[in-house]
Design an enzyme around this catalytic site. Structure first.
Site, PDB file in Angstrom:
ATOM      1  N   LYS A 161       0.561  -0.965  -0.279  1.00 52.65           N
ATOM      2  CA  LYS A 161      -0.274  -0.131   0.263  1.00 52.65           C
ATOM      3  C   LYS A 161       0.985   1.127   0.053  1.00 52.65           C
ATOM      4  O   LYS A 161       1.543   1.341   0.816  1.00 52.65           O
ATOM      5  CB  LYS A 161      -0.781  -0.150   1.292  1.00 52.65           C
ATOM      6  CG  LYS A 161      -1.600   1.654   2.031  1.00 52.65           C
ATOM      7  CD  LYS A 161      -2.518   0.858   2.853  1.00 52.65           C
ATOM      8  CE  LYS A 161      -2.655   2.326   3.934  1.00 52.65           C
ATOM      9  NZ  LYS A 161      -3.914   2.135   5.050  1.00 52.65           N
ATOM     10  N   LEU A 162       0.801   2.607  -1.205  1.00 52.54           N
ATOM     11  CA  LEU A 162       1.210   3.280  -1.040  1.00 52.54           C
ATOM     12  C   LEU A 162       0.477   4.589  -0.223  1.00 52.54           C
ATOM     13  O   LEU A 162      -1.048   4.626  -0.789  1.00 52.54           O
ATOM     14  CB  LEU A 162       1.645   4.172  -2.419  1.00 52.54           C
ATOM     15  CG  LEU A 162       2.373   2.764  -3.429  1.00 52.54           C
ATOM     16  CD1 LEU A 162       3.172   2.956  -4.579  1.00 52.54           C
ATOM     17  CD2 LEU A 162       4.096   2.342  -2.307  1.00 52.54           C
ATOM     18  N   ASP A 189      -3.522   5.039  -0.654  1.00 56.42           N
ATOM     19  CA  ASP A 189      -4.035   5.387   0.677  1.00 56.42           C
ATOM     20  C   ASP A 189      -3.635   7.617   0.460  1.00 56.42           C
ATOM     21  O   ASP A 189      -3.306   7.423   0.671  1.00 56.42           O
ATOM     22  CB  ASP A 189      -3.861   5.243   1.886  1.00 56.42           C
ATOM     23  CG  ASP A 189      -4.632   5.363   2.715  1.00 56.42           C
ATOM     24  OD1 ASP A 189      -5.475   5.904   3.120  1.00 56.42           O
ATOM     25  OD2 ASP A 189      -4.258   5.075   4.555  1.00 56.42           O
ATOM     26  N   ASN A 191      -5.596   9.041   2.752  1.00 54.04           N
ATOM     27  CA  ASN A 191      -5.691   9.576   4.014  1.00 54.04           C
ATOM     28  C   ASN A 191      -6.692  11.619   3.757  1.00 54.04           C
ATOM     29  O   ASN A 191      -6.179  11.996   4.395  1.00 54.04           O
ATOM     30  CB  ASN A 191      -4.439   9.636   5.318  1.00 54.04           C
ATOM     31  CG  ASN A 191      -4.284   8.687   5.400  1.00 54.04           C
ATOM     32  OD1 ASN A 191      -3.195   7.841   5.229  1.00 54.04           O
ATOM     33  ND2 ASN A 191      -5.139   8.202   6.515  1.00 54.04           N
ATOM     34  N   GLU A 214      -7.834   3.934  -0.943  1.00 55.18           N
ATOM     35  CA  GLU A 214      -8.421   4.186  -0.004  1.00 55.18           C
ATOM     36  C   GLU A 214      -8.838   5.539   0.163  1.00 55.18           C
ATOM     37  O   GLU A 214      -7.770   6.875   0.480  1.00 55.18           O
ATOM     38  CB  GLU A 214      -7.513   3.210   0.855  1.00 55.18           C
ATOM     39  CG  GLU A 214      -7.957   3.779   2.364  1.00 55.18           C
ATOM     40  CD  GLU A 214      -7.432   3.052   3.337  1.00 55.18           C
ATOM     41  OE1 GLU A 214      -6.081   2.732   2.772  1.00 55.18           O
ATOM     42  OE2 GLU A 214      -7.235   3.001   4.487  1.00 55.18           O
ATOM     43  N   LYS A 263     -10.840  -1.121  11.260  1.00 56.11           N
ATOM     44  CA  LYS A 263      -9.385  -1.009  12.456  1.00 56.11           C
ATOM     45  C   LYS A 263     -10.354  -1.133  13.946  1.00 56.11           C
ATOM     46  O   LYS A 263     -11.408   0.215  13.477  1.00 56.11           O
ATOM     47  CB  LYS A 263      -8.676   1.023  12.092  1.00 56.11           C
ATOM     48  CG  LYS A 263      -8.019   0.336  10.599  1.00 56.11           C
ATOM     49  CD  LYS A 263      -7.629   2.109  11.333  1.00 56.11           C
ATOM     50  CE  LYS A 263      -6.553   1.980  10.225  1.00 56.11           C
ATOM     51  NZ  LYS A 263      -6.249   3.953   9.840  1.00 56.11           N
ATOM     52  N   GLY A 291      -4.057  -0.706   9.948  1.00 57.54           N
ATOM     53  CA  GLY A 291      -3.218  -1.203  10.752  1.00 57.54           C
ATOM     54  C   GLY A 291      -3.033   0.591  11.177  1.00 57.54           C
ATOM     55  O   GLY A 291      -3.509   1.419  10.653  1.00 57.54           O
TER      56      GLY A 291
HETATM   57  O1  NPG Z   1       0.744  -1.088   9.229  1.00 63.39           O
HETATM   58  O2  NPG Z   1      -0.271  -0.303  11.118  1.00 63.39           O
HETATM   59  C1  NPG Z   1       0.427   0.316   9.849  1.00 63.39           C
HETATM   60  C2  NPG Z   1      -0.110   1.130   9.414  1.00 63.39           C
HETATM   61  C3  NPG Z   1      -0.450   0.974   8.349  1.00 63.39           C
HETATM   62  O3  NPG Z   1      -0.704   2.868   6.710  1.00 63.39           O
HETATM   63  C4  NPG Z   1      -1.543   2.421   7.677  1.00 63.39           C
HETATM   64  N1  NPG Z   1      -1.814   3.583   8.711  1.00 63.39           N
HETATM   65  O4  NPG Z   1      -3.882   5.946   7.155  1.00 63.39           O
HETATM   66  O5  NPG Z   1      -4.544   4.057   7.658  1.00 63.39           O
HETATM   67  C5  NPG Z   1      -3.476   4.830   7.954  1.00 63.39           C
HETATM   68  C6  NPG Z   1      -2.583   5.234   8.737  1.00 63.39           C
HETATM   69  C7  NPG Z   1      -2.687   5.194   9.621  1.00 63.39           C
HETATM   70  C8  NPG Z   1      -1.795   5.119  11.660  1.00 63.39           C
HETATM   71  C9  NPG Z   1      -3.438   5.992  10.376  1.00 63.39           C
HETATM   72  C10 NPG Z   1      -1.362   5.628  11.710  1.00 63.39           C
HETATM   73  C11 NPG Z   1      -3.877   6.431  11.654  1.00 63.39           C
HETATM   74  C12 NPG Z   1      -2.588   6.339  12.452  1.00 63.39           C
END
Ligand code: NPG
Length: 373
Positions: A161-162, A189, A191, A214, A263, A291
């Site tokens: 995932k980038l 992703d 965000n 995403e 999540k 995650g």
């Molecule tokens: O593998 O735990 C993992 C991280 C995966 O990219 C990841 N998480 O936006 O999904 C997300 C991002 C994230 C991390 C979001 C920490 C919020 C806090």
């Protein structure tokens, strides 16, 4: 089950490399652990709120504050308590799903340890291992990104995932697709970094056969996601927008997503996460487990959840060493691109006392007696 004591412990773990997303760069992961003590067991929970409120309105200091003032007292006053009773007991407090999730997780862990049942069995999961994907942050240059992806693939990760943002999207995706070929399971992703006005640019990602895009738009923009879904071929997956089974059902009904990232921390706990899994399964919507840089505790719960049958896409359930040189539990290790689902009672893992002590920054304990007094 009666809770004798609830301990809130703040820790901070250094990251092996800085993690950059469209929201900012993290160098360490602060976390808030919850320990629930009963006569028969200790249960552990992990709060996924971040140091700041960039990913969600919840943040760590706020989560600890609401726990101490409003969430811990009703749990200590209740007798008996079960994991299924936690959400109803805390329903008088609006929102604060990450704080509630951590408390419910600790109660569920204590309950399952008492019964000698694993998280996976308790949730109804059957698989004994789950495929592991990895989330790759935004980098200073495309060659640096390609090298990082090559390294993760050499380790055995089954899906990449980038992280993307305006100015770091089509070119890095093209470079990774060209270098690693059509076979690579690849997704992106954002965000929430885009608006509907970026639809034409996002449609250029269609050329790269991505598994999914995403959360391109704001978390409360379900209609925008539905409109975008009509203008691009890449399936849209929602993360931030899905905070409950009801919001998942709404998003699906509106055509705002074809895939859902679940999540547990974001949606108020593992029990609501399972309800979302069930709602999606009934609607033919595949899910995967997201995650939030969890320690071994949250990772153990996520691996168990990801063993449910409708988790048909590899999740962001990476090995511990993706983020941490030393995890607070026995580390999760990649085996043939998979993580083994823990089989011991409850989470099946526990913090290593020496490691935990070394990363702890504060401890706050409330016992039933203090509370009754
Ligand atoms: O593998 O735990 C993992 C991280 C995966 O990219 C990841 N998480 O936006 O999904 C997300 C991002 C994230 C991390 C979001 C920490 C919020 C806090």
């Amino acid at each position: 089950m009666r809770i004798e004591r609830i301990t809130l412990r703040r820790i901070s773990l250094p990251l092996v490399t800085p993690f950059r997303t469209s929201l900012g760069t993290e160098h360490e992961r602060p976390a808030l652990l919850v320990q629930v003590t009963t006569a028969d067991a200790e249960g552990w929970g992990e709060c996924v709120a971040g140091a700041d409120a960039s990913y969600s309105s919840e943040y760590l200091e706020g989560a600890e504050d609401v726990m101490r003032r409003h969430l811990v007292p009703p749990l200590l006053a209740a007798d008996p308590v079960t994991a299924h009773a936690v959400a109803p007991l805390l329903a008088g407090v609006r929102g604060h799903r990450m704080a509630k999730a951590a408390l419910e997780m600790a109660v569920l862990d204590a309950e399952l340890r008492t019964r000698g049942t694993s998280f996976a069995a308790g949730l109804g999961a059957l698989a004994d291992r789950v495929p592991s994907g990895v989330s790759v942050g935004i980098m200073d240059s495309v060659p640096e990104l390609v090298d990082a992806v090559a390294d993760y693939l050499a380790q055995g990760y089954l899906r990449i995932k980038l992280k993307i943002e305006p100015g770091w999207d089509v070119e890095p995706v093209r470079a990774v697709r060209e270098r690693f070929g059509e076979e690579l399971l690849l997704q992106v992703d954002a965000n929430t970094a885009y608006t509907l006005a970026d639809a034409r640019r996002l449609a250029r990602l269609d050329a790269f056969d991505l598994l999914l895009l995403e959360q391109p738009l704001d978390e409360d923009d379900l209609r925008g996601h539905a409109a975008l879904a009509r203008r691009i071929r890449t399936p849209i997956c929602l993360d931030e927008s899905v905070v409950s089974a009801r919001s998942a059902a709404d998003a699906i009904a509106l055509g705002a997503c074809q895939i859902v990232n679940i999540k547990p921390g974001r949606v108020g706990g593992y029990l609501e996460a399972r309800r979302i899994h069930d709602v999606c399964a009934a609607s033919g919507i595949p899910v995967w487990c997201g995650g939030m840089l969890e320690t071994g505790l949250g990772r153990a719960g996520n691996v168990a959840l990801a063993a449910l049958p409708n988790f048909t896409l590899p999740g962001d359930v990476s090995a511990s060493d993706r983020f941490y040189a030393t995890d607070i539990t026995e580390p999760f290790v990649l085996q043939d691109g998979h993580l083994a689902v823990p089989t011991g009672p409850g989470l099946g893992v526990e913090p290593l006392p020496g490691v935990l002590a070394g990363v702890t920054t504060s401890v706050h304990e409330v016992s039933r007696r203090d509370h009754d007094a």
